[in-house]
Scaffold this motif. Structure first.
Motif, short mmCIF file in Angstrom:
data_model
loop_
_atom_site.label_atom_id
_atom_site.label_comp_id
_atom_site.label_asym_id
_atom_site.label_seq_id
_atom_site.Cartn_x
_atom_site.Cartn_y
_atom_site.Cartn_z
N THR A 1 0.98 -0.97 -0.09
CA THR A 1 0.14 0.00 -0.06
C THR A 1 0.87 1.32 0.09
O THR A 1 2.19 1.33 0.28
CB THR A 1 -1.01 -0.03 1.44
N GLY A 2 0.13 2.27 -0.41
CA GLY A 2 1.04 3.75 -0.40
C GLY A 2 1.06 4.13 1.14
O GLY A 2 1.67 5.34 1.37
N LEU A 3 0.39 3.56 1.91
CA LEU A 3 0.42 4.01 3.55
C LEU A 3 1.50 3.37 4.24
O LEU A 3 1.08 2.03 4.63
CB LEU A 3 -0.88 3.83 4.02
N PRO A 4 2.42 3.86 4.72
CA PRO A 4 3.09 3.22 5.78
C PRO A 4 2.64 2.85 6.92
O PRO A 4 1.86 3.68 7.52
CB PRO A 4 4.66 4.26 6.00
N GLY A 5 2.82 1.79 7.40
CA GLY A 5 2.16 1.20 8.51
C GLY A 5 0.94 0.43 8.34
O GLY A 5 0.01 0.18 9.25
N VAL A 6 0.68 0.11 7.09
CA VAL A 6 -0.70 -0.73 6.63
C VAL A 6 -0.33 -1.77 5.74
O VAL A 6 0.37 -1.45 4.65
CB VAL A 6 -1.62 0.29 6.12
N VAL A 7 -0.64 -2.62 6.01
CA VAL A 7 -0.67 -4.19 5.07
C VAL A 7 -2.01 -4.69 5.14
O VAL A 7 -2.92 -4.91 6.05
CB VAL A 7 0.61 -5.12 5.71
N LEU A 8 -2.13 -5.20 3.75
CA LEU A 8 -3.54 -5.97 3.41
C LEU A 8 -3.32 -7.37 3.15
O LEU A 8 -2.40 -7.80 2.65
CB LEU A 8 -4.29 -5.01 2.35
N GLN B 1 -8.42 -8.32 5.23
CA GLN B 1 -7.78 -7.89 6.78
C GLN B 1 -6.97 -6.88 6.45
O GLN B 1 -6.16 -7.16 5.67
CB GLN B 1 -7.36 -9.22 7.35
N VAL B 2 -6.90 -6.18 7.57
CA VAL B 2 -5.75 -5.07 7.36
C VAL B 2 -5.14 -5.11 8.78
O VAL B 2 -5.37 -5.21 10.00
CB VAL B 2 -6.50 -3.56 7.65
N ARG B 3 -3.55 -4.99 8.65
CA ARG B 3 -2.89 -5.04 9.77
C ARG B 3 -2.45 -3.52 9.95
O ARG B 3 -1.74 -2.99 8.93
CB ARG B 3 -1.60 -5.87 9.71
#
Length: 297
Positions: free
Chosen positions: A14-21, A90-92
């Motif tokens: 993702t383009g958001l540091p701190g987000v994984v899908l 699911q999002v971490r």
């Protein structure tokens, strides 16, 4: 025997540091249930399948459908997940982003709560939009857009708290709270209060969780407990055994066979034991004192 879950990972981060899908679909054996192993991230499950996941806590309370949980969900092996016909994204989520994304302080995520209690009627709209998509790529893109929009609407955490969290991740949970307080220029009491309010755990507890997470992923990889204890910041192997029992409700040998951990390398390649992307991207964190000086100019 069928796998518990069919797992899909996005083609790119993702383009958001701190987000994984990751995408999960019931593989035919999920109805038997599996123990949730604590992880140092906020967990967000966006349900859209014909069946609903069922989360059961130690008291026997059940939640169905989309849920959100603070870091360390499942402490003591007390939380189980089951379901048939389940499909979900699911999002971490790094605890540093949780307040912005969810709209509530991380400290208010006591265990696991229904996402509808946090996002209200928007939860149903998200489910409908996910159900209308025809591919995992579309679902991941929809989820990422949602998260980006919510992040842009709110203020994030104090730079001192962000620094302390990233130092805990980079140090594998082996730093003392006094050291962190000295580095940010706060008292130990102030760091404890602000960190707990914004991350959802006291700094010492957060460090223990990160240390445990690193240890169990090494055990899953086949490393012997004695080496994991010696290199992971534990006083000895008995100390590791006690920590695993406290966090996961089982032994180091048994935790290495837990289905919940077995899918990590598939669902979260390169992220399984790191606590999220913010760990991988902050191997040399910038001091909050420096950051504040620069931003003040």
């Amino acid at each position: 025997m069928k796998p518990v879950w069919d797992v899909v990972s996005p083609a790119r981060p993702t383009g958001l540091p701190g987000v994984v899908l990751a995408g999960f679909r019931d593989g035919g054996a999920a109805s038997v249930g599996q123990r949730v192993i604590p992880h140092p991230s906020v967990m967000l499950a966006l349900d859209f399948g014909p069946g609903s996941p069922v989360v059961t806590d130690a008291a026997g309370h059940e939640l169905r459908g989309s849920v959100v949980a603070g870091p360390g969900l499942g402490f003591g092996g007390s939380v189980w997940v089951r379901g048939a016909g389940v499909e979900c994204v699911q999002v971490r989520l790094s605890p540093l982003l949780a307040g912005a994304v969810l709209g509530v302080p991380a400290v208010e995520l006591d265990g696991v709560v229904a996402l509808e209690d946090v996002w209200g009627r928007e939860t149903a709209r998200i489910r409908e939009r996910l159900a209308e998509t025809s591919s995992w790529a579309e679902r991941f893109a929809l989820a990422e857009t949602l998260l980006e929009r919510r992040c842009a609407e709110r203020v994030l955490v104090d730079p001192e708290v962000a620094w302390a969290w990233r130092r805990i991740l980079v140090g594998g949970g082996r730093l003392r709270v006094e050291t962190l307080a000295d580095e940010v220029g706060w008292s130990r009491k102030r760091l404890w209060s602000r960190f707990r309010a914004q991350v959802g755990l006291p700094p010492k507890r957060a460090a223990q969780l990160v240390r445990f997470d690193r240890a169990v992923h090494r055990l899953v990889a086949g490393e012997v407990a004695a080496r994991v204890a010696a290199e992971g910041g534990y006083a000895d192997q008995s100390h590791l055994h006690r920590d695993v029992a406290a966090f996961a409700g089982t032994t180091p040998t048994a935790v290495a066979r837990e289905p919940w951990l077995a899918v990590d390398d598939v669902a979260w390649p390169g992220e399984g034991g790191t606590g999220g992307q913010d760990a991988a991207r902050t191997s040399t964190p910038v001091s909050p004192k420096v950051s504040l000086q620069v931003s003040a100019r």
